[in-house]
Design a protein around this motif. Structure first.
Motif, mmCIF file in Angstrom:
data_model
loop_
_atom_site.group_PDB
_atom_site.id
_atom_site.type_symbol
_atom_site.label_atom_id
_atom_site.label_comp_id
_atom_site.label_asym_id
_atom_site.label_seq_id
_atom_site.Cartn_x
_atom_site.Cartn_y
_atom_site.Cartn_z
ATOM 1 N N MET A 1 0.886 -1.270 -0.075
ATOM 2 C CA MET A 1 -0.145 -0.033 -0.006
ATOM 3 C C MET A 1 0.822 1.286 -0.124
ATOM 4 O O MET A 1 0.695 2.119 -0.848
ATOM 5 N N LYS A 2 1.810 1.175 0.975
ATOM 6 C CA LYS A 2 2.481 2.567 1.057
ATOM 7 C C LYS A 2 3.577 2.748 -0.258
ATOM 8 O O LYS A 2 3.738 3.987 -0.695
ATOM 9 N N GLU A 3 3.880 1.692 -1.042
ATOM 10 C CA GLU A 3 4.525 1.521 -2.369
ATOM 11 C C GLU A 3 3.765 2.270 -3.313
ATOM 12 O O GLU A 3 3.956 3.046 -4.074
ATOM 13 N N LEU A 4 2.635 1.733 -3.484
ATOM 14 C CA LEU A 4 1.528 2.074 -4.600
ATOM 15 C C LEU A 4 1.067 3.758 -4.286
ATOM 16 O O LEU A 4 1.106 4.356 -5.187
ATOM 17 N N LEU A 5 1.230 4.083 -2.972
ATOM 18 C CA LEU A 5 0.765 5.512 -2.590
ATOM 19 C C LEU A 5 1.755 6.416 -3.052
ATOM 20 O O LEU A 5 1.621 7.344 -3.598
ATOM 21 N N ILE A 6 3.098 6.085 -2.992
ATOM 22 C CA ILE A 6 4.300 6.634 -3.348
ATOM 23 C C ILE A 6 4.382 6.821 -5.004
ATOM 24 O O ILE A 6 4.368 7.887 -5.426
ATOM 25 N N GLN A 7 4.004 5.800 -5.681
ATOM 26 C CA GLN A 7 3.796 5.669 -7.110
ATOM 27 C C GLN A 7 2.833 6.699 -7.477
ATOM 28 O O GLN A 7 2.744 7.427 -8.792
ATOM 29 N N PHE A 8 1.546 6.520 -6.741
ATOM 30 C CA PHE A 8 0.577 7.394 -7.137
ATOM 31 C C PHE A 8 0.808 8.983 -6.783
ATOM 32 O O PHE A 8 0.475 9.810 -7.966
ATOM 33 N N LEU A 9 1.405 9.346 -6.066
ATOM 34 C CA LEU A 9 1.894 10.704 -5.824
ATOM 35 C C LEU A 9 2.873 11.204 -6.921
ATOM 36 O O LEU A 9 2.768 12.238 -7.552
ATOM 37 N N ILE A 10 3.860 10.274 -7.299
ATOM 38 C CA ILE A 10 4.713 10.629 -8.271
ATOM 39 C C ILE A 10 3.993 10.756 -9.536
ATOM 40 O O ILE A 10 4.352 11.772 -10.315
ATOM 41 N N ILE A 11 3.046 9.903 -10.067
ATOM 42 C CA ILE A 11 2.265 10.171 -11.349
ATOM 43 C C ILE A 11 1.381 11.171 -11.380
ATOM 44 O O ILE A 11 1.405 12.087 -12.387
ATOM 45 N N CYS A 12 0.778 11.651 -10.188
ATOM 46 C CA CYS A 12 0.082 12.541 -10.120
ATOM 47 C C CYS A 12 0.718 13.858 -10.202
ATOM 48 O O CYS A 12 0.222 14.847 -10.940
ATOM 49 N N VAL A 13 1.710 14.284 -9.544
ATOM 50 C CA VAL A 13 2.584 15.314 -9.600
ATOM 51 C C VAL A 13 3.192 15.704 -10.962
ATOM 52 O O VAL A 13 3.127 16.519 -11.638
ATOM 53 N N SER A 14 3.683 14.144 -11.301
ATOM 54 C CA SER A 14 4.646 14.559 -12.815
ATOM 55 C C SER A 14 3.435 14.979 -13.898
ATOM 56 O O SER A 14 3.726 15.744 -14.819
ATOM 57 N N SER A 15 2.211 14.254 -13.830
ATOM 58 C CA SER A 15 1.098 14.478 -14.919
ATOM 59 C C SER A 15 0.766 15.949 -14.710
ATOM 60 O O SER A 15 0.445 16.691 -15.662
ATOM 61 N N PHE A 16 0.660 16.524 -13.733
ATOM 62 C CA PHE A 16 0.323 17.899 -13.306
ATOM 63 C C PHE A 16 1.248 18.900 -13.787
ATOM 64 O O PHE A 16 0.968 19.869 -14.727
ATOM 65 N N VAL A 17 2.407 18.698 -13.456
ATOM 66 C CA VAL A 17 3.434 19.657 -14.005
ATOM 67 C C VAL A 17 3.769 19.467 -15.440
ATOM 68 O O VAL A 17 3.874 20.560 -16.057
#
Length: 330
Positions: A1-17
């Motif tokens: 779960m922690k690993e998936l959450l980190i990946q989630f945040l990375i994707i969300c931020v990178s897609s936003f930027v």
């Protein structure tokens, strides 16, 4: 779960930027190429000031979403976990192919210098082909079957061959409904952002599913990045390129979570937009009378004196409430 959450945040931020930056640079290019919106004469008179606003801006968030997810997919491949992302890849295929239909539609509008692109039968035929392809591949890969989950009842119904008809019509219907929602500044992007917040919670908390979580993260970031340029007064429109892509992503994700009916609940605003058009056309043809001042329904509220930002806020709030209801339906 922690690993998936980190990946989630990375994707969300990178897609936003990436979306924010790409769209910033795409706007002057679209202006230079005269890729501009043509406003229907029958629309609200105050929309005439939008004439000339660059369109097809959806290209920005589509590229950003694809790049962000592609980058993360390399990590999954390197760790031998690529099979986890197959549903994501198939749903991206559905979204991209619909986006391509939208691109051709936008291109035709530009060539004709009017707000009418592909003929209705041409667009419908292409969308049907894409929907059939998606359902066929998802079934072959074992990600869907012919049972239908009924929200709130916690039961499944075996539909047999009827399931395929339901699935295809649902895909085409939702894709076009999202397209109709894209009629005022920030509306489609805001509603879709909220819908993918819902899918993100489903993917992270209820399913622990990489495909659903990461796709939702990419769409959330993409919508936020695009809204920086699309909220009223919009500096760019997503065009059919963007809205049909979003429609494919929304309905495909509903199939990914195993409950396509849920899209009719959390995507209630999309449904309302389509139903308002159907009722308006039907009433005018049968009784020569209109039910709404103008359809889709967001234009009705505009003609009632609502500002665009108010419509976006109210429709967004309604979508939040529908997502809360939908949460308890799964």
């Amino acid at each position: 779960m922690k690993e998936l959450l980190i990946q989630f945040l990375i994707i969300c931020v990178s897609s936003f930027v990436l979306t924010a930056i790409l769209t910033y640079f795409i706007i002057p290019i679209l202006k230079g190429k005269k890729v501009r919106q043509h406003i229907l004469e029958v629309g609200p008179r105050w929309h005439s000031k939008k004439e000339g606003t660059p369109t097809m801006g959806g290209i920005g968030f589509i590229i950003a979403i694809l790049v962000s997810l592609l980058g993360m997919s390399f990590w999954y491949v390197a760790n031998g976990r690529q099979s986890e992302l197959i549903p994501l890849a198939l749903t991206l295929m559905l979204a991209v192919l619909n986006g391509m239909i939208g691109f051709f539609d936008d291109f035709c509008k530009l060539m004709k210098k009017q707000n009418q692109g592909l003929k209705a039968y041409q667009k419908s035929a292409l969308q049907l082909i894409v929907a059939i392809l998606y359902i066929f591949v998802m079934k072959k890969c074992g990600y869907i079957d012919t049972t239908l989950h009924i929200p709130f009842a916690d039961i499944t119904v075996e539909l047999g061959i009827v399931y395929y008809l339901f699935a295809i019509l649902t895909i085409v219907g939702i894709v076009n409904s999202v397209n109709l929602t894209d009629g005022i500044d920030g509306l489609a992007g805001s509603v879709t952002f909220i819908v993918f917040c819902f899918f993100a919670l489903i993917g992270l908390i209820k399913l622990g599913d990489s495909s659903t979580s990461l796709l939702s993260a990419a769409l959330m970031g993409g919508m936020l990045g695009f809204l920086l340029h699309n909220l009223n007064p919009a500096r760019v429109f997503m065009g059919d390129t963007g809205s049909l892509f979003l429609g494919g992503a929304v309905v495909g994700t509903a199939f990914m979570v195993g409950s396509p009916i849920i899209v009719f609940i959390v995507g209630g605003i999309y449904l309302l937009e389509s139903v308002s058009v159907i009722l308006q056309v039907g009433s005018f043809k049968l009784r020569n009378k209109r039910i709404f001042k103008m359809a889709p329904i967001h234009h009705h509220f505009e003609k009632c004196g609502w500002r665009e930002n108010k419509i976006v806020a109210v429709f967004g709030f309604v979508t939040v409430m529908l997502c809360v209801i939908g949460w308890f339906g799964l």
